[in-house]
Scaffold this motif. Structure first.
Motif, PDB file in Angstrom:
ATOM      1  N   HIS A  46       1.000   6.734   0.285  1.00 47.44           N
ATOM      2  CA  HIS A  46       0.358   5.603   0.973  1.00 47.44           C
ATOM      3  C   HIS A  46      -1.108   5.616   0.586  1.00 47.44           C
ATOM      4  CE1 HIS A  46       3.843   5.315   3.592  1.00 47.44           C
ATOM      5  NE2 HIS A  46       3.722   6.606   3.885  1.00 47.44           N
ATOM      6  N   TRP A  47      -1.697   4.440   0.464  1.00 45.98           N
ATOM      7  CA  TRP A  47      -3.129   4.437   0.126  1.00 45.98           C
ATOM      8  C   TRP A  47      -3.877   3.365   0.903  1.00 45.98           C
ATOM      9  CZ3 TRP A  47       0.587   2.575  -3.279  1.00 45.98           C
ATOM     10  CH2 TRP A  47       0.475   1.243  -3.669  1.00 45.98           C
ATOM     11  N   TYR A  48      -5.170   3.617   1.023  1.00 46.27           N
ATOM     12  CA  TYR A  48      -6.042   2.562   1.518  1.00 46.27           C
ATOM     13  C   TYR A  48      -6.784   2.011   0.315  1.00 46.27           C
ATOM     14  CZ  TYR A  48      -9.293   6.542   1.745  1.00 46.27           C
ATOM     15  OH  TYR A  48     -10.038   7.636   1.450  1.00 46.27           O
ATOM     16  N   GLY A  49      -7.471   0.917   0.517  1.00 42.61           N
ATOM     17  CA  GLY A  49      -8.071   0.249  -0.640  1.00 42.61           C
ATOM     18  C   GLY A  49      -7.176  -0.903  -1.039  1.00 42.61           C
ATOM     19  N   PRO A  50      -7.492  -1.581  -2.138  1.00 46.09           N
ATOM     20  CA  PRO A  50      -6.805  -2.821  -2.495  1.00 46.09           C
ATOM     21  C   PRO A  50      -5.273  -2.683  -2.568  1.00 46.09           C
ATOM     22  CG  PRO A  50      -8.583  -2.334  -4.030  1.00 46.09           C
ATOM     23  CD  PRO A  50      -8.488  -1.173  -3.122  1.00 46.09           C
ATOM     24  N   ALA A  51      -4.600  -3.703  -2.031  1.00 46.38           N
ATOM     25  CA  ALA A  51      -3.133  -3.728  -2.076  1.00 46.38           C
ATOM     26  C   ALA A  51      -2.676  -3.969  -3.517  1.00 46.38           C
ATOM     27  CB  ALA A  51      -2.617  -4.838  -1.176  1.00 46.38           C
ATOM     28  N   ALA A  52      -1.425  -3.585  -3.802  1.00 43.56           N
ATOM     29  CA  ALA A  52      -0.889  -3.788  -5.154  1.00 43.56           C
ATOM     30  C   ALA A  52       0.302  -4.737  -5.096  1.00 43.56           C
ATOM     31  CB  ALA A  52      -0.451  -2.443  -5.729  1.00 43.56           C
ATOM     32  N   SER A 107       4.984  12.818   3.035  1.00 41.36           N
ATOM     33  CA  SER A 107       4.271  11.814   2.236  1.00 41.36           C
ATOM     34  C   SER A 107       2.853  12.285   1.930  1.00 41.36           C
ATOM     35  CB  SER A 107       4.231  10.477   2.986  1.00 41.36           C
ATOM     36  OG  SER A 107       3.518  10.633   4.196  1.00 41.36           O
ATOM     37  N   LEU A 108       2.215  11.510   1.041  1.00 33.43           N
ATOM     38  CA  LEU A 108       0.825  11.807   0.660  1.00 33.43           C
ATOM     39  C   LEU A 108      -0.008  10.571   0.970  1.00 33.43           C
ATOM     40  CD1 LEU A 108       1.605  13.280  -2.886  1.00 33.43           C
ATOM     41  CD2 LEU A 108       0.983  14.597  -0.851  1.00 33.43           C
ATOM     42  N   LYS A 109      -1.272  10.813   1.290  1.00 35.20           N
ATOM     43  CA  LYS A 109      -2.167   9.670   1.549  1.00 35.20           C
ATOM     44  C   LYS A 109      -3.376   9.767   0.647  1.00 35.20           C
ATOM     45  CE  LYS A 109      -0.959   8.395   6.145  1.00 35.20           C
ATOM     46  NZ  LYS A 109      -1.037   8.681   7.526  1.00 35.20           N
ATOM     47  N   GLY A 110      -3.899   8.628   0.225  1.00 41.45           N
ATOM     48  CA  GLY A 110      -5.072   8.682  -0.643  1.00 41.45           C
ATOM     49  C   GLY A 110      -5.748   7.344  -0.801  1.00 41.45           C
ATOM     50  N   LYS A 111      -6.621   7.313  -1.807  1.00 41.71           N
ATOM     51  CA  LYS A 111      -7.447   6.131  -2.034  1.00 41.71           C
ATOM     52  C   LYS A 111      -7.107   5.584  -3.416  1.00 41.71           C
ATOM     53  CE  LYS A 111     -12.363   5.024  -1.885  1.00 41.71           C
ATOM     54  NZ  LYS A 111     -12.837   4.477  -3.043  1.00 41.71           N
ATOM     55  N   ASN A 150       0.808  -1.219   0.000  1.00 43.06           N
ATOM     56  CA  ASN A 150       0.000   0.000   0.000  1.00 43.06           C
ATOM     57  C   ASN A 150       0.844   1.273   0.000  1.00 43.06           C
ATOM     58  OD1 ASN A 150      -1.909  -2.180   1.188  1.00 43.06           O
ATOM     59  ND2 ASN A 150      -3.250  -0.494   0.581  1.00 43.06           N
ATOM     60  N   THR A 151       2.050   1.155  -0.555  1.00 46.00           N
ATOM     61  CA  THR A 151       2.952   2.307  -0.607  1.00 46.00           C
ATOM     62  C   THR A 151       3.701   2.314  -1.928  1.00 46.00           C
ATOM     63  OG1 THR A 151       3.334   2.125   1.762  1.00 46.00           O
ATOM     64  CG2 THR A 151       4.893   3.449   0.550  1.00 46.00           C
ATOM     65  N   GLY A 152       3.936   3.511  -2.442  1.00 46.26           N
ATOM     66  CA  GLY A 152       4.723   3.599  -3.666  1.00 46.26           C
ATOM     67  C   GLY A 152       5.226   5.012  -3.869  1.00 46.26           C
ATOM     68  N   ARG A 153       5.724   5.268  -5.090  1.00 46.59           N
ATOM     69  CA  ARG A 153       6.222   6.624  -5.393  1.00 46.59           C
ATOM     70  C   ARG A 153       5.584   7.148  -6.664  1.00 46.59           C
ATOM     71  NH1 ARG A 153      10.729   8.885  -2.269  1.00 46.59           N
ATOM     72  NH2 ARG A 153      11.706   7.162  -1.178  1.00 46.59           N
ATOM     73  N   SER A 154       5.330   8.437  -6.650  1.00 48.03           N
ATOM     74  CA  SER A 154       4.820   9.097  -7.846  1.00 48.03           C
ATOM     75  C   SER A 154       6.002   9.449  -8.733  1.00 48.03           C
ATOM     76  CB  SER A 154       4.092  10.365  -7.430  1.00 48.03           C
ATOM     77  OG  SER A 154       5.007  11.189  -6.732  1.00 48.03           O
ATOM     78  N   SER A 155       5.733   9.950  -9.938  1.00 46.89           N
ATOM     79  CA  SER A 155       6.851  10.267 -10.829  1.00 46.89           C
ATOM     80  C   SER A 155       7.712  11.371 -10.215  1.00 46.89           C
ATOM     81  CB  SER A 155       6.346  10.676 -12.210  1.00 46.89           C
ATOM     82  OG  SER A 155       5.776  11.960 -12.150  1.00 46.89           O
ATOM     83  N   ASN A 156       7.098  12.265  -9.444  1.00 48.97           N
ATOM     84  CA  ASN A 156       7.921  13.322  -8.833  1.00 48.97           C
ATOM     85  C   ASN A 156       8.476  12.920  -7.463  1.00 48.97           C
ATOM     86  OD1 ASN A 156       5.581  13.531  -7.435  1.00 48.97           O
ATOM     87  ND2 ASN A 156       5.197  15.686  -7.881  1.00 48.97           N
ATOM     88  N   ILE A 214      -3.831   6.827  -7.568  1.00 51.19           N
ATOM     89  CA  ILE A 214      -4.258   7.145  -6.206  1.00 51.19           C
ATOM     90  C   ILE A 214      -4.818   8.565  -6.174  1.00 51.19           C
ATOM     91  CG2 ILE A 214      -3.538   7.291  -3.771  1.00 51.19           C
ATOM     92  CD1 ILE A 214      -3.135   4.473  -4.991  1.00 51.19           C
ATOM     93  N   LYS A 215      -6.017   8.684  -5.647  1.00 49.35           N
ATOM     94  CA  LYS A 215      -6.613  10.012  -5.467  1.00 49.35           C
ATOM     95  C   LYS A 215      -6.172  10.502  -4.084  1.00 49.35           C
ATOM     96  CE  LYS A 215     -10.029  13.092  -6.456  1.00 49.35           C
ATOM     97  NZ  LYS A 215     -11.428  13.061  -6.151  1.00 49.35           N
TER      98      LYS A 215
END
Ligand code: 5AD
Ligand code: SF4
Length: 436
Positions: free
Chosen positions: A406-412, A429-433, A395-401, A420-421
């Protein structure tokens, strides 16, 4: 360590390697390459010191603190060496290059001390049981190691490090790097692109082009374009950019090619021209501002990160205030801040370290506070936006920048591309769905 099926030495079957890395991305890249070479020699990887047959510390010399830490980690191996004298203990990298035999004199349990240019010979040396100090900077037998042993990031196996140059010619007054990593040597375009293709063939989607001053490579711009054009490579990052060699054309290239990540790490070090001059940095704050503001105009959501040194010899309150002003003007997405630490043999070591410890501490705290506010302010721009993220964990990753998301909802799955919205910005960090 990933299983690439390259093992070719049965003698080492069952042998285990423990490897710990201090310092910059270049060290991480070297360590990953070293682990691949050891793996090809039949070793497997362990996270438990007691299980290891070979223990390697890849070290950093950039600040005194980094060296102290490495020394203390190695010193703690005494009980392990007493219990299992055949364990091979190696100190490699920048501190090995700088302190050479001094390391074994201080810590006799160390078997090998090997500088950055010879470290990939380590498995051979161990085989020949030739322990000792190998830190001759004139040793250029292995300019760049075989592409067969690429530096795939173990933490995110869809991502690989590709050094495009090594060393540094800038000799900034405070910096030990040119002394331990030597003068600049550039890898050929052909070799770099070839390695990126090999990585793409192994499923790598993201490459990080590395160099102490990555944009000083004479073919940097072509390398960016050619790497981005390789089929399978979806993201190209580059660190670290030297401000003096940064130009608007590079920004235009990044803006024009989707695969080139909108993330610039450009260490400014100080906002005072007087201090920059004392530091031997070959650019002015007006050049830096020009570039940074151009990035802000051309790519408003791109991230700009930087490094600062506070308390450089002669830094007055008014110089420090200029640093704070620069931070307010550019609003860095991320800042790495350090107290000045004199390094033996550098030019600034001869200057009086005249900013009192307390003042350095105060300035660092004030700068950190401001930089934290700026990071949060920048991150708030993303609230309500949808970002494409490469998963580095469930449930964590990096954007291009390069924002951590971190997100909630289905794991990847690792390396999976998700959208991620963002609904909450924090300073780091940023959090979203997850929406796709
Ligand atoms: N003291 C404090 N910080 C240093 N850095 C490099 N040398 C020193 C030193 N002697 C910092 C710089 C550089 C980062 C990698 O480490 O900010 O960009
Ligand atoms: Fe050190 Fe300056 Fe070279 Fe960076 S550009 S590695 S700070 S000498």
């Amino acid at each position: 360590m990933s299983d690439t099926g390259k093992s070719r030495n049965k003698d080492n079957k069952g042998k285990r390697l423990y490897l710990h890395t201090f310092g910059c991305q270049m060290n991480k890249a070297d360590s990953l390459r070293l682990s691949e070479i050891f793996q090809a020699e039949g070793y497997s990887f362990t996270k438990k010191l007691e299980e290891a047959d070979v223990i390697i510390y890849n070290t950093c010399s950039v600040r005194h603190h980094a060296e102290n830490k490495a020394m203390s980690y190695v010193g703690r191996l005494k009980s392990i060496k007493d219990e299992k004298p055949e364990v091979v203990i190696c100190v490699v990298g920048c501190m090995a290059q700088r302190l050479k035999g001094e390391i074994i004199r201080r810590l006799p349990l160390v078997d090998y001390v090997i500088g950055p240019s010879s470290m990939f010979d380590l498995p051979d040396l161990i085989k020949k049981e030739k322990s000792g100090v190998f830190a001759d900077s004139s040793d250029k037998r292995k300019e760049f190691p075989d592409v067969e042993f690429s530096s795939i990031n173990i933490d995110s196996p869809f991502s690989g490090y590709v050094p495009i140059m090594k060393g540094c010619n800038n000799f900034c007054a405070y910096c030990i790097v040119p002394y331990v990593r030597g003068r600049e040597e550039y890898r050929t375009r052909k070799d770099i692109i070839n390695e990126c293709k090999v990585l793409a063939g192994r499923g790598i989607k993201e490459v990080m082009l590395l160099g102490q001053t990555v944009n000083s490579h004479p073919h940097f711009k072509d390398i960016l374009k050619e790497t981005a054009a390789i089929s399978g490579i979806e993201r190209v990052r580059f660190v670290t950019s030297y401000p003096g060699d940064m130009d608007k054309e590079t920004v235009d290239i990044v803006a024009g090619i989707t695969e080139l990540c909108d993330n610039f790490h450009i260490p400014v070090q100080s906002g005072s021209d007087r201090i920059l001059k004392e530091m031997g940095r070959k650019y002015s704050t007006s050049h830096f501002n020009d570039i940074a503001l151009y990035i802000r105009k051309k790519l408003p959501l791109a991230s700009i990160s930087t490094d600062f040194i506070v308390g450089f010899p002669g830094e007055k309150e008014e110089d420090f205030k200029k640093t704070l002003e620069l931070v307010k003007k550019i609003e860095f997405d991320q800042s790495f801040t350090f107290k000045y630490s004199p390094r033996e043999g550098t030019r600034s070591e001869k200057l009086e370290d005249d900013v009192p410890r307390e003042i350095k501490k105060e300035r660092l705290a004030e700068l950190n506070k401001l930089c934290g506010k700026m990071s949060l302010k920048r991150n708030m721009l993303f609230e309500g936006e949808a970002l494409e993220v490469f998963a580095e964990d469930k449930n964590t990753g990096r954007s291009s920048n390069y924002k951590i998301v971190h997100w909630y909802g289905p794991a990847a799955k690792m390396g999976e591309k998700v959208k991620i919205k963002i609904n909450k910005a924090l300073a780091h960090s940023l959090k979203g769905k997850r929406i796709t």
